[in-house]
Design a protein around this motif. Structure first.
Motif, PDB file in Angstrom:
ATOM      1  N   ASN A  55       0.804  -1.219   0.000  1.00  0.00           N
ATOM      2  CA  ASN A  55       0.000   0.000   0.000  1.00  0.00           C
ATOM      3  C   ASN A  55       0.839   1.273   0.000  1.00  0.00           C
ATOM      4  O   ASN A  55       0.306   2.345  -0.245  1.00  0.00           O
ATOM      5  N   THR A  56       2.123   1.163   0.296  1.00  0.00           N
ATOM      6  CA  THR A  56       2.984   2.337   0.297  1.00  0.00           C
ATOM      7  C   THR A  56       3.675   2.455  -1.056  1.00  0.00           C
ATOM      8  O   THR A  56       3.702   1.510  -1.840  1.00  0.00           O
ATOM      9  N   ASN A  57       4.235   3.615  -1.336  1.00  0.00           N
ATOM     10  CA  ASN A  57       4.943   3.812  -2.596  1.00  0.00           C
ATOM     11  C   ASN A  57       6.355   4.271  -2.291  1.00  0.00           C
ATOM     12  O   ASN A  57       6.530   5.368  -1.797  1.00  0.00           O
ATOM     13  N   PRO A  58       7.379   3.522  -2.548  1.00  0.00           N
ATOM     14  CA  PRO A  58       7.410   2.135  -2.996  1.00  0.00           C
ATOM     15  C   PRO A  58       6.993   1.185  -1.878  1.00  0.00           C
ATOM     16  O   PRO A  58       6.963   1.558  -0.715  1.00  0.00           O
ATOM     17  N   ALA A  59       6.673  -0.044  -2.255  1.00  0.00           N
ATOM     18  CA  ALA A  59       6.180  -1.036  -1.291  1.00  0.00           C
ATOM     19  C   ALA A  59       7.194  -1.244  -0.169  1.00  0.00           C
ATOM     20  O   ALA A  59       8.397  -1.243  -0.389  1.00  0.00           O
ATOM     21  N   THR A  60       6.684  -1.433   1.058  1.00  0.00           N
ATOM     22  CA  THR A  60       7.533  -1.610   2.228  1.00  0.00           C
ATOM     23  C   THR A  60       7.738  -3.096   2.493  1.00  0.00           C
ATOM     24  O   THR A  60       6.769  -3.836   2.614  1.00  0.00           O
ATOM     25  N   ILE A  61       9.010  -3.489   2.601  1.00  0.00           N
ATOM     26  CA  ILE A  61       9.341  -4.880   2.885  1.00  0.00           C
ATOM     27  C   ILE A  61      10.233  -4.908   4.113  1.00  0.00           C
ATOM     28  O   ILE A  61      11.260  -4.241   4.160  1.00  0.00           O
ATOM     29  N   ASP A  62       9.811  -5.682   5.114  1.00  0.00           N
ATOM     30  CA  ASP A  62      10.601  -5.886   6.321  1.00  0.00           C
ATOM     31  C   ASP A  62      10.918  -7.375   6.358  1.00  0.00           C
ATOM     32  O   ASP A  62      10.014  -8.186   6.566  1.00  0.00           O
ATOM     33  N   LEU A  63      12.189  -7.737   6.144  1.00  0.00           N
ATOM     34  CA  LEU A  63      12.547  -9.138   5.984  1.00  0.00           C
ATOM     35  C   LEU A  63      13.725  -9.488   6.886  1.00  0.00           C
ATOM     36  O   LEU A  63      14.702  -8.736   6.965  1.00  0.00           O
ATOM     37  N   ASN A  64      13.622 -10.630   7.573  1.00  0.00           N
ATOM     38  CA  ASN A  64      14.748 -11.159   8.335  1.00  0.00           C
ATOM     39  C   ASN A  64      15.646 -11.877   7.327  1.00  0.00           C
ATOM     40  O   ASN A  64      15.407 -13.031   6.958  1.00  0.00           O
ATOM     41  N   PHE A  65      16.673 -11.174   6.874  1.00  0.00           N
ATOM     42  CA  PHE A  65      17.525 -11.637   5.777  1.00  0.00           C
ATOM     43  C   PHE A  65      18.171 -12.980   6.091  1.00  0.00           C
ATOM     44  O   PHE A  65      18.152 -13.898   5.259  1.00  0.00           O
ATOM     45  N   VAL A 100      13.955   6.740  -6.899  1.00  0.00           N
ATOM     46  CA  VAL A 100      12.500   6.593  -7.064  1.00  0.00           C
ATOM     47  C   VAL A 100      11.771   7.396  -5.993  1.00  0.00           C
ATOM     48  O   VAL A 100      10.798   8.102  -6.281  1.00  0.00           O
ATOM     49  N   THR A 101      12.245   7.316  -4.758  1.00  0.00           N
ATOM     50  CA  THR A 101      11.622   8.057  -3.666  1.00  0.00           C
ATOM     51  C   THR A 101      11.718   9.563  -3.901  1.00  0.00           C
ATOM     52  O   THR A 101      10.745  10.304  -3.701  1.00  0.00           O
ATOM     53  N   ALA A 102      12.900  10.027  -4.346  1.00  0.00           N
ATOM     54  CA  ALA A 102      13.077  11.451  -4.629  1.00  0.00           C
ATOM     55  C   ALA A 102      12.158  11.902  -5.766  1.00  0.00           C
ATOM     56  O   ALA A 102      11.572  12.991  -5.712  1.00  0.00           O
ATOM     57  N   LYS A 103      12.016  11.050  -6.781  1.00  0.00           N
ATOM     58  CA  LYS A 103      11.142  11.387  -7.905  1.00  0.00           C
ATOM     59  C   LYS A 103       9.690  11.490  -7.452  1.00  0.00           C
ATOM     60  O   LYS A 103       8.974  12.414  -7.859  1.00  0.00           O
ATOM     61  N   CYS A 104       9.260  10.563  -6.595  1.00  0.00           N
ATOM     62  CA  CYS A 104       7.888  10.609  -6.061  1.00  0.00           C
ATOM     63  C   CYS A 104       7.675  11.873  -5.228  1.00  0.00           C
ATOM     64  O   CYS A 104       6.639  12.541  -5.349  1.00  0.00           O
ATOM     65  N   ASN A 105       8.644  12.202  -4.381  1.00  0.00           N
ATOM     66  CA  ASN A 105       8.533  13.404  -3.544  1.00  0.00           C
ATOM     67  C   ASN A 105       8.504  14.660  -4.407  1.00  0.00           C
ATOM     68  O   ASN A 105       7.755  15.602  -4.122  1.00  0.00           O
ATOM     69  N   GLU A 106       9.312  14.679  -5.471  1.00  0.00           N
ATOM     70  CA  GLU A 106       9.346  15.829  -6.369  1.00  0.00           C
ATOM     71  C   GLU A 106       8.014  15.972  -7.098  1.00  0.00           C
ATOM     72  O   GLU A 106       7.496  17.080  -7.253  1.00  0.00           O
ATOM     73  N   GLN A 133      20.058   0.471  -3.451  1.00  0.00           N
ATOM     74  CA  GLN A 133      19.645   1.545  -2.542  1.00  0.00           C
ATOM     75  C   GLN A 133      19.627   2.892  -3.263  1.00  0.00           C
ATOM     76  O   GLN A 133      18.725   3.704  -3.047  1.00  0.00           O
ATOM     77  N   ASP A 134      20.611   3.125  -4.144  1.00  0.00           N
ATOM     78  CA  ASP A 134      20.634   4.371  -4.925  1.00  0.00           C
ATOM     79  C   ASP A 134      19.414   4.466  -5.836  1.00  0.00           C
ATOM     80  O   ASP A 134      18.798   5.532  -5.970  1.00  0.00           O
TER      81      ASP A 134
END
Length: 193
Positions: free
Chosen positions: A43-53, A117-123, A111-112
């Motif tokens: 539901n978030t943009n981008p999707a949130t993933i919390d994973l025990n690697f 993508v996050t910066a583009k969405c915020n912009e 990560q970059d």
């Protein structure tokens, strides 16, 4: 026992989120599971993933098969790449330090890209807010101009009404004033005699 890494649905209609679990392949989708290794929120943009690697890597190492969606999530988080690199270390293709450096380079690149993508969405959000604000200001300016014109017209109508009232009062006063003057001398005449 055949184990699967899969998603377990939670949330309500139209707003689902998922737990990433390791379960027996015969268990129902939202039924019993062996271990919860993370969560996924689309539901978030981008999707949130919390994973025990580490636990996800362990379960892949002991033969758990991910479903298609779980495979995409594990691939996005780098678990499948790490498993592949560890397989190369076991075969002797390269040493563990090289595998770790390759994985860190991939993680940095990933990560970059995510930050971009996050910066583009915020912009885009900021631009949309600025456009909405300027459109709202234009609408408010038009409304303010219409209101000032309406108030000016009301003030002009009120001034004309007051002028007409004053003219009417002046006309009635001028008509009443001579009658009062004529009566006054007649009243004085008998008083003198």
């Amino acid at each position: 026992m055949a184990t699967k890494i899969r998603l377990q649905r939670h949330g309500h209609k139209g707003h689902a989120f998922y737990k990433i679990v390791v379960a027996d392949s015969r268990a129902p989708r939202d039924g019993r599971f062996i271990e919860r290794i993370g969560s996924y929120n689309p539901n978030t943009n981008p999707a949130t993933i919390d994973l025990n690697f580490e636990r996800a890597l362990y379960w892949l190492g002991v033969g758990a098969q991910p479903t298609d969606t779980a495979r995409n999530i594990l691939s996005r988080e780098g678990v499948l790449l790490k498993k592949h690199l560890l397989g190369g270390v076991k075969k002797g293709a390269f040493d563990e330090a090289t595998a770790e450096s390759r994985f860190e380079a991939w993680r940095k690149k990933k990560q970059d890209a995510l930050n971009a993508v996050t910066a583009k969405c915020n912009e885009a959000k900021a631009k949309a807010n600025a456009e909405r604000l300027s459109a709202e200001q234009e609408i408010n300016k038009v409304k303010a101009q219409a209101l000032s014109e309406k108030r000016a017209a009301e003030a002009k109508a009120k001034a004309e009404e007051e002028a007409a009232k004053e003219a009417e009062e002046a006309a009635s006063m001028s008509a009443e004033t001579p009658a009062v003057e004529e009566e006054a001398p007649a009243a004085e005449a008998p008083a003198e005699a």
